[in-house]
Motif scaffolding. Sequence first.
Motif, mmCIF file in Angstrom:
data_model
loop_
_atom_site.group_PDB
_atom_site.id
_atom_site.type_symbol
_atom_site.label_atom_id
_atom_site.label_comp_id
_atom_site.label_asym_id
_atom_site.label_seq_id
_atom_site.Cartn_x
_atom_site.Cartn_y
_atom_site.Cartn_z
ATOM 1 N N GLU A 152 -25.322 4.285 32.281
ATOM 2 C CA GLU A 152 -24.751 3.092 31.686
ATOM 3 C C GLU A 152 -23.646 1.854 32.336
ATOM 4 O O GLU A 152 -23.546 0.758 32.978
ATOM 5 C CB GLU A 152 -25.931 2.726 30.883
ATOM 6 C CG GLU A 152 -27.303 2.363 29.948
ATOM 7 C CD GLU A 152 -27.980 1.824 28.979
ATOM 8 O OE1 GLU A 152 -26.940 1.332 28.314
ATOM 9 O OE2 GLU A 152 -29.246 1.450 29.247
ATOM 10 N N LYS A 153 -22.953 2.823 31.798
ATOM 11 C CA LYS A 153 -21.221 2.779 32.139
ATOM 12 C C LYS A 153 -21.306 2.449 33.530
ATOM 13 O O LYS A 153 -20.301 1.754 34.277
ATOM 14 C CB LYS A 153 -20.408 3.431 31.729
ATOM 15 C CG LYS A 153 -20.566 3.763 30.228
ATOM 16 C CD LYS A 153 -19.428 4.644 29.551
ATOM 17 C CE LYS A 153 -19.471 5.342 28.386
ATOM 18 N NZ LYS A 153 -20.078 6.193 28.574
ATOM 19 N N LEU A 154 -21.739 2.417 34.255
ATOM 20 C CA LEU A 154 -21.798 2.400 35.798
ATOM 21 C C LEU A 154 -21.927 0.849 36.313
ATOM 22 O O LEU A 154 -21.615 0.957 37.399
ATOM 23 C CB LEU A 154 -22.941 3.201 36.582
ATOM 24 C CG LEU A 154 -22.391 4.585 36.472
ATOM 25 C CD1 LEU A 154 -23.278 6.084 37.221
ATOM 26 C CD2 LEU A 154 -20.712 4.969 37.027
ATOM 27 N N PHE A 155 -23.075 0.013 35.573
ATOM 28 C CA PHE A 155 -23.173 -0.897 35.761
ATOM 29 C C PHE A 155 -23.139 -2.402 34.982
ATOM 30 O O PHE A 155 -22.414 -2.252 33.921
ATOM 31 C CB PHE A 155 -24.842 -0.675 36.004
ATOM 32 C CG PHE A 155 -25.269 -0.351 36.974
ATOM 33 C CD1 PHE A 155 -25.039 -0.038 38.151
ATOM 34 C CD2 PHE A 155 -25.806 1.542 36.266
ATOM 35 C CE1 PHE A 155 -25.734 0.397 38.962
ATOM 36 C CE2 PHE A 155 -26.358 2.398 36.961
ATOM 37 C CZ PHE A 155 -26.242 1.810 38.307
ATOM 38 N N ALA A 156 -22.874 -3.004 35.990
ATOM 39 C CA ALA A 156 -21.874 -4.374 35.707
ATOM 40 C C ALA A 156 -24.208 -5.321 34.347
ATOM 41 O O ALA A 156 -25.034 -4.949 35.237
ATOM 42 C CB ALA A 156 -22.412 -5.444 36.554
ATOM 43 N N PRO A 157 -23.423 -5.935 33.518
ATOM 44 C CA PRO A 157 -24.963 -6.313 32.466
ATOM 45 C C PRO A 157 -26.165 -7.134 33.230
ATOM 46 O O PRO A 157 -27.223 -6.251 33.305
ATOM 47 C CB PRO A 157 -24.335 -6.920 31.628
ATOM 48 C CG PRO A 157 -22.454 -6.812 31.384
ATOM 49 C CD PRO A 157 -22.587 -6.185 32.337
ATOM 50 N N GLN A 158 -25.128 -7.390 34.845
ATOM 51 C CA GLN A 158 -26.536 -8.154 35.428
ATOM 52 C C GLN A 158 -27.208 -7.700 36.323
ATOM 53 O O GLN A 158 -28.380 -7.446 35.903
ATOM 54 C CB GLN A 158 -25.584 -9.545 36.151
ATOM 55 C CG GLN A 158 -27.262 -9.747 37.160
ATOM 56 C CD GLN A 158 -26.330 -11.269 37.803
ATOM 57 O OE1 GLN A 158 -26.379 -11.817 37.333
ATOM 58 N NE2 GLN A 158 -26.473 -10.749 39.367
ATOM 59 N N ILE A 209 -11.077 -3.305 46.755
ATOM 60 C CA ILE A 209 -12.216 -3.832 46.796
ATOM 61 C C ILE A 209 -12.569 -3.912 45.121
ATOM 62 O O ILE A 209 -12.857 -2.364 44.697
ATOM 63 C CB ILE A 209 -13.925 -3.924 47.222
ATOM 64 C CG1 ILE A 209 -13.257 -4.153 48.701
ATOM 65 C CG2 ILE A 209 -14.797 -4.553 46.515
ATOM 66 C CD1 ILE A 209 -14.372 -4.050 50.080
ATOM 67 N N HIS A 210 -12.527 -4.746 44.057
ATOM 68 C CA HIS A 210 -13.428 -4.112 42.719
ATOM 69 C C HIS A 210 -14.124 -4.591 42.082
ATOM 70 O O HIS A 210 -14.372 -6.115 41.792
ATOM 71 C CB HIS A 210 -12.108 -3.740 41.689
ATOM 72 C CG HIS A 210 -11.481 -3.084 40.780
ATOM 73 N ND1 HIS A 210 -10.858 -2.196 41.171
ATOM 74 C CD2 HIS A 210 -12.060 -2.776 39.058
ATOM 75 C CE1 HIS A 210 -11.361 -1.272 39.557
ATOM 76 N NE2 HIS A 210 -11.259 -1.747 39.113
ATOM 77 N N GLY A 211 -15.504 -3.955 41.080
ATOM 78 C CA GLY A 211 -16.069 -5.166 40.468
ATOM 79 C C GLY A 211 -15.612 -6.236 39.031
ATOM 80 O O GLY A 211 -14.625 -5.309 38.699
ATOM 81 N N ARG A 212 -16.253 -6.437 38.958
ATOM 82 C CA ARG A 212 -15.125 -7.725 37.929
ATOM 83 C C ARG A 212 -15.423 -7.133 36.125
ATOM 84 O O ARG A 212 -15.031 -7.176 35.623
ATOM 85 C CB ARG A 212 -15.512 -9.229 37.769
ATOM 86 C CG ARG A 212 -14.903 -10.264 36.933
ATOM 87 C CD ARG A 212 -14.852 -11.275 36.539
ATOM 88 N NE ARG A 212 -14.577 -12.434 38.276
ATOM 89 C CZ ARG A 212 -14.025 -12.133 38.333
ATOM 90 N NH1 ARG A 212 -12.486 -12.020 37.929
ATOM 91 N NH2 ARG A 212 -13.235 -13.167 39.004
ATOM 92 N N ASP A 213 -16.687 -6.333 36.269
ATOM 93 C CA ASP A 213 -17.111 -5.589 34.783
ATOM 94 C C ASP A 213 -17.781 -3.947 34.873
ATOM 95 O O ASP A 213 -17.761 -3.818 34.681
ATOM 96 C CB ASP A 213 -18.515 -6.095 34.769
ATOM 97 C CG ASP A 213 -18.593 -7.916 34.787
ATOM 98 O OD1 ASP A 213 -17.840 -8.319 34.210
ATOM 99 O OD2 ASP A 213 -20.502 -8.688 34.891
ATOM 100 N N ASP A 214 -16.120 -3.454 36.190
ATOM 101 C CA ASP A 214 -16.276 -2.526 36.060
ATOM 102 C C ASP A 214 -15.297 -1.962 35.032
ATOM 103 O O ASP A 214 -14.823 -2.098 34.451
ATOM 104 C CB ASP A 214 -15.382 -1.730 36.860
ATOM 105 C CG ASP A 214 -14.817 -0.581 37.490
ATOM 106 O OD1 ASP A 214 -15.758 -0.068 36.180
ATOM 107 O OD2 ASP A 214 -14.832 0.120 39.126
#
Length: 265
Positions: A152-158, A209-214
Motif C-alpha cells: 500500500e505504501k508504494l502508491f498514491a491514494p488515487q 522525477i518524483h511523485g508528489r505522494d511518494d
Amino acid sequence: MRIKLSDFTIAYEDTGRGLPLLLIHGFPFNHRMWHPQIEALSGSARVIAPDLRGHGESTPVPGPYSMDQLAGDLAELLDTLNVKQPIVLCGLSMGGYISFAFYRRFPGRVAGLILAATRAKPDTQEGKANRDKTAEKTRKEGVRSVADSMIEKLFAPQTLRQNPDLVEQVRTMMAGTSEEGMIGALMGMKERPDSTPTLEEIQPPALIIHGRDDQIVPLEEAEAMQSTMRDAKLVVVPDAGHLVNMEQPEAFNHAVRRYLEQFRV
Ligand code: MLT
C-alpha cells in the motif's frame, strides 16, 4: 533475453536504436516495472532493461549485493552487449542508489542521469534496523508476506482507489523475487554510502522525477538533490506515489522524451 555474466545469468530486454537508455529497477521489483516505458521510449532511444541479480529472471545468487557490485554487473552487461558509447542511466529508488555507484565507478560511461523516486542519503540507524527486520521477516514468513506489508505504501491514494489491477500486478511482481535477491538487496542498501558528495560531482545534465505522494521517499529528498546538483531539472508528478513511472506513465514518458531531446545529434 538471458546472457551469462561472470557469476550469474542476467535477464534483460534490449529494444530500439540510438542513444542507450539503461533502466534500473527498484526493490524488490524487476525489469517489468518498466513495461510502460520499454516500447514507448524505444522510438527515442535504445532501451536496455535488465533484471538485477536475484531479481526477476536473473539467477538468485546469495548476497549481500553492494550498490557497487550491482553497478559492476550493469557495466559488464553493457560490455557484453558491445555498448561503447556513453549511456543515459535511469534508476528508480534502489535503481537511483545504483546509478550513483555507477557514476562513481564509470563516470566516462554516463551521458546523462534520470533519477526517479530516489534519494542521495544513506540509511539512518532506524532505516538499517528496519532492513534487518525485513530480512528476518523474509526468512521466516517468505517473500509474499513482505510484499503484502509493503504494497500500500508504494502508491498514491488515487492509484489505490482507481487502479487495483496495477496494485495486484506489482504485488505479483514483488512476490516473484527470490529470497536471496530480497535479502541480498536489503543488506546491500543498508550498507550503501552517502551519495550526497557525488551529487556535486555529477557533470552530465540530470532529470529528477518524483511523485508528489511518494510515501517511501519524501519529495523533500528530490528537492534537496536538485539544489545540490550542477544541472538538474525536477519534475513533480501529481497523483503519483513511489512507482511514479507506472502510476503516471504518460507524464513520466513525456518528461523523459523531452530530456532526451538534448542528446539528439
Ligand atoms: C525501492 O523502491 O527501490 C526501495 O523502496 C528503496 C529502499 O528501500 O530504500
